[in-house]
Design a protein around this motif. Structure first.
Motif, PDB file in Angstrom:
ATOM      1  N   GLY A  67       0.897  -1.132   0.111  1.00  0.00           N
ATOM      2  CA  GLY A  67       0.123   0.092  -0.042  1.00  0.00           C
ATOM      3  C   GLY A  67       0.834   1.178   0.138  1.00  0.00           C
ATOM      4  O   GLY A  67       1.987   1.364  -0.596  1.00  0.00           O
ATOM      5  N   ARG A  68       0.342   2.303   0.606  1.00  0.00           N
ATOM      6  CA  ARG A  68       1.179   3.680   0.739  1.00  0.00           C
ATOM      7  C   ARG A  68       2.587   3.285   1.471  1.00  0.00           C
ATOM      8  O   ARG A  68       2.253   2.521   2.200  1.00  0.00           O
ATOM      9  CB  ARG A  68       0.382   4.628   1.405  1.00  0.00           C
ATOM     10  N   ARG A  69       3.371   4.075   1.070  1.00  0.00           N
ATOM     11  CA  ARG A  69       4.745   3.911   1.741  1.00  0.00           C
ATOM     12  C   ARG A  69       5.312   2.651   1.629  1.00  0.00           C
ATOM     13  O   ARG A  69       6.262   2.380   2.333  1.00  0.00           O
ATOM     14  CB  ARG A  69       4.524   4.243   3.266  1.00  0.00           C
ATOM     15  N   GLY A  70       4.827   1.869   0.644  1.00  0.00           N
ATOM     16  CA  GLY A  70       5.422   0.366   0.720  1.00  0.00           C
ATOM     17  C   GLY A  70       5.029  -0.330   1.989  1.00  0.00           C
ATOM     18  O   GLY A  70       5.659  -1.546   2.057  1.00  0.00           O
ATOM     19  N   ASP A  71       3.908  -0.201   2.515  1.00  0.00           N
ATOM     20  CA  ASP A  71       3.618  -0.851   3.442  1.00  0.00           C
ATOM     21  C   ASP A  71       2.976  -2.219   3.168  1.00  0.00           C
ATOM     22  O   ASP A  71       2.357  -2.200   1.945  1.00  0.00           O
ATOM     23  CB  ASP A  71       2.327  -0.384   4.196  1.00  0.00           C
ATOM     24  N   ILE A  72       3.397  -3.345   3.790  1.00  0.00           N
ATOM     25  CA  ILE A  72       2.738  -4.570   3.166  1.00  0.00           C
ATOM     26  C   ILE A  72       1.373  -5.202   3.849  1.00  0.00           C
ATOM     27  O   ILE A  72       1.424  -5.339   5.071  1.00  0.00           O
ATOM     28  CB  ILE A  72       4.058  -5.764   3.526  1.00  0.00           C
ATOM     29  N   LEU A  73       0.577  -5.127   3.017  1.00  0.00           N
ATOM     30  CA  LEU A  73      -0.617  -5.206   3.301  1.00  0.00           C
ATOM     31  C   LEU A  73      -1.185  -6.684   3.523  1.00  0.00           C
ATOM     32  O   LEU A  73      -2.089  -7.058   4.072  1.00  0.00           O
ATOM     33  CB  LEU A  73      -1.893  -4.355   2.390  1.00  0.00           C
ATOM     34  N   ALA A  74      -0.568  -7.554   2.346  1.00  0.00           N
ATOM     35  CA  ALA A  74      -0.913  -9.072   2.325  1.00  0.00           C
ATOM     36  C   ALA A  74       0.081  -9.834   1.660  1.00  0.00           C
ATOM     37  O   ALA A  74       1.089  -9.268   1.122  1.00  0.00           O
ATOM     38  CB  ALA A  74      -2.325  -9.095   1.693  1.00  0.00           C
ATOM     39  N   TRP A  75       0.151 -11.074   1.889  1.00  0.00           N
ATOM     40  CA  TRP A  75       1.193 -12.086   1.280  1.00  0.00           C
ATOM     41  C   TRP A  75       0.705 -13.335   1.348  1.00  0.00           C
ATOM     42  O   TRP A  75      -0.051 -13.695   1.832  1.00  0.00           O
ATOM     43  CB  TRP A  75       2.591 -11.849   1.944  1.00  0.00           C
ATOM     44  N   ASN A  76       1.358 -13.915   0.257  1.00  0.00           N
ATOM     45  CA  ASN A  76       1.214 -15.487   0.435  1.00  0.00           C
ATOM     46  C   ASN A  76       2.205 -16.157   0.864  1.00  0.00           C
ATOM     47  O   ASN A  76       3.219 -15.623   1.213  1.00  0.00           O
ATOM     48  CB  ASN A  76       0.766 -15.958  -1.133  1.00  0.00           C
ATOM     49  N   PRO A 127       6.898  -9.163  12.164  1.00  0.00           N
ATOM     50  CA  PRO A 127       7.077  -7.900  12.704  1.00  0.00           C
ATOM     51  C   PRO A 127       5.626  -7.291  13.119  1.00  0.00           C
ATOM     52  O   PRO A 127       4.715  -7.645  12.574  1.00  0.00           O
ATOM     53  CB  PRO A 127       7.499  -7.079  11.558  1.00  0.00           C
ATOM     54  N   PRO A 128       5.607  -6.324  13.959  1.00  0.00           N
ATOM     55  CA  PRO A 128       4.326  -5.696  14.282  1.00  0.00           C
ATOM     56  C   PRO A 128       3.685  -5.104  12.964  1.00  0.00           C
ATOM     57  O   PRO A 128       4.560  -4.866  12.089  1.00  0.00           O
ATOM     58  CB  PRO A 128       4.552  -4.540  15.274  1.00  0.00           C
ATOM     59  N   GLU A 129       2.324  -4.996  12.938  1.00  0.00           N
ATOM     60  CA  GLU A 129       1.789  -4.408  11.633  1.00  0.00           C
ATOM     61  C   GLU A 129       2.493  -3.176  11.280  1.00  0.00           C
ATOM     62  O   GLU A 129       2.442  -2.861  10.098  1.00  0.00           O
ATOM     63  CB  GLU A 129       0.261  -4.398  11.983  1.00  0.00           C
ATOM     64  N   ARG A 130       2.464  -2.346  12.272  1.00  0.00           N
ATOM     65  CA  ARG A 130       3.265  -1.121  12.126  1.00  0.00           C
ATOM     66  C   ARG A 130       4.562  -0.908  11.415  1.00  0.00           C
ATOM     67  O   ARG A 130       4.811  -0.051  10.614  1.00  0.00           O
ATOM     68  CB  ARG A 130       3.302  -0.240  13.394  1.00  0.00           C
ATOM     69  N   HIS A 131       5.440  -2.253  11.523  1.00  0.00           N
ATOM     70  CA  HIS A 131       6.447  -2.142  11.101  1.00  0.00           C
ATOM     71  C   HIS A 131       6.655  -3.257   9.582  1.00  0.00           C
ATOM     72  O   HIS A 131       7.617  -3.325   9.224  1.00  0.00           O
ATOM     73  CB  HIS A 131       7.571  -2.878  12.007  1.00  0.00           C
ATOM     74  N   ARG A 132       5.273  -3.634   9.208  1.00  0.00           N
ATOM     75  CA  ARG A 132       5.547  -4.400   7.873  1.00  0.00           C
ATOM     76  C   ARG A 132       5.560  -3.262   6.699  1.00  0.00           C
ATOM     77  O   ARG A 132       4.520  -3.038   6.064  1.00  0.00           O
ATOM     78  CB  ARG A 132       4.320  -5.088   7.721  1.00  0.00           C
ATOM     79  N   ASN A 133       6.620  -2.893   6.311  1.00  0.00           N
ATOM     80  CA  ASN A 133       6.798  -1.972   5.403  1.00  0.00           C
ATOM     81  C   ASN A 133       8.267  -2.375   4.685  1.00  0.00           C
ATOM     82  O   ASN A 133       9.233  -2.527   5.219  1.00  0.00           O
ATOM     83  CB  ASN A 133       7.024  -0.658   6.206  1.00  0.00           C
TER      84      ASN A 133
END
Length: 293
Positions: free
Chosen positions: A131-140, A153-159
């Motif tokens: 998403g924005r800023r390269g945040d990782i929203l989903a993965w397989n 990583p905590p959700e906030r650090h999934r970037n």
């Protein structure tokens, strides 16, 4: 982002609150290195807060001294840098005379359903949604096996830019880490041009600039790049060398969300190694991100 002092807002109250909050934080709390030198005062220094907020030390000093009004974007990023909760955040805006401003955080980004369905159907192709800023929203599961277990990583650090600069394993995974990292910086700067006042992006740039000299230097180079396509070589700890093409697809319904996939030429050693890695991921019980319900 500066505003001249044009009203009777009690800025000294704001300054006292800022000083009190930064005195409660240690460098380790905000991800800054500790060099072991004694500190004259408790907590973060002014220049450290300014660096994390991507503002000048002079500007931040004026805020604390009551000689400057803070703009809404600056207040927003200071609330994040100083780890304020929602009540403290509201109080900060009240002290700054911004009581008519909405102070709650934006709703978190959620992966588009159609992108989630694509992820669910990809078995032998690593893929992530950014998403924005390269945040990782989903993965397989295969992306978790290929790059890293994004659930750790905590959700906030999934970037993605944050991971590539702060996870030491990335420097061994990417055969040419320097090129991949510079590309991540250039893509992030492209987003900064589109969203110049995004407080989370400002916070990310401030953090990485402080923690990594290479990031700071490359950010200052003003290089930009869009998320498109390319080729990368990985030295994977399980299956060895992988030469992969990566492509980025953008959701028509949400232009801020991008599906990135890694593929190998059919019949190549890398293609076979991806299959092996898929089996390994299943044995290791690596899980994909949870679909929206």
């Amino acid at each position: 982002m500066m505003e001249s002092m044009t009203s009777d807002v009690p800025l000294n109250g704001l300054g006292e609150f800022l000083k009190k909050r930064r005195s409660k934080l240690s460098p380790r709390t905000v991800g800054l290195p500790e060099y072991g030198r004694p500190r004259r005062v408790a907590g973060l220094r002014r220049e450290e807060v300014a660096q994390l907020a991507s503002i000048s030390t002079d500007y931040y000093t004026r805020l604390e001294q009551g000689r400057m009004q803070a703009s809404v974007p600056v207040l927003d990023i200071l609330a994040r840098v100083l780890h304020l909760d929602d009540d403290e955040r509201g109080y900060l805006f009240q002290l700054a005379g911004k009581t008519g401003t909405r102070t709650r955080r934006r709703g978190r980004q959620q992966v588009q359903p159609q992108l989630q369905r694509v992820l669910d159907d990809l078995t032998f192709t690593p893929a992530i949604v950014q998403g924005r800023r390269g945040d990782i929203l989903a993965w397989n599961a295969l992306a978790a096996a290929l790059i890293t277990d994004f659930s750790r990583p905590p959700e906030r650090h999934r970037n993605y830019p944050r991971i590539i600069f702060t996870d030491p394993a990335m420097r061994g995974l990417y055969a040419d880490w320097r090129t991949s990292a510079r590309l991540a910086v250039a893509q992030l700067r492209m987003e900064a041009a589109q969203y110049p006042e995004d407080p989370r992006l400002i916070e990310l740039v401030g953090e990485l600039s402080t923690r990594d000299q290479q990031f700071a230097r490359w950010w200052g180079d003003q290089r930009v790049a869009a998320r498109t396509a390319g080729t990368t070589t990985l030295n994977h700890p399980v299956v060895g060398e992988l030469i992969l093409d990566w492509d980025t697809l953008t959701a028509n319904t949400e232009s801020d969300q991008h599906l990135t996939v890694w593929t190998a030429e059919p019949g190549s050693p890398s293609h076979e190694r991806l299959r092996i890695l898929s089996s390994w991921a299943a044995d290791e019980n690596l899980s994909p991100s949870q679909p929206l319900t």
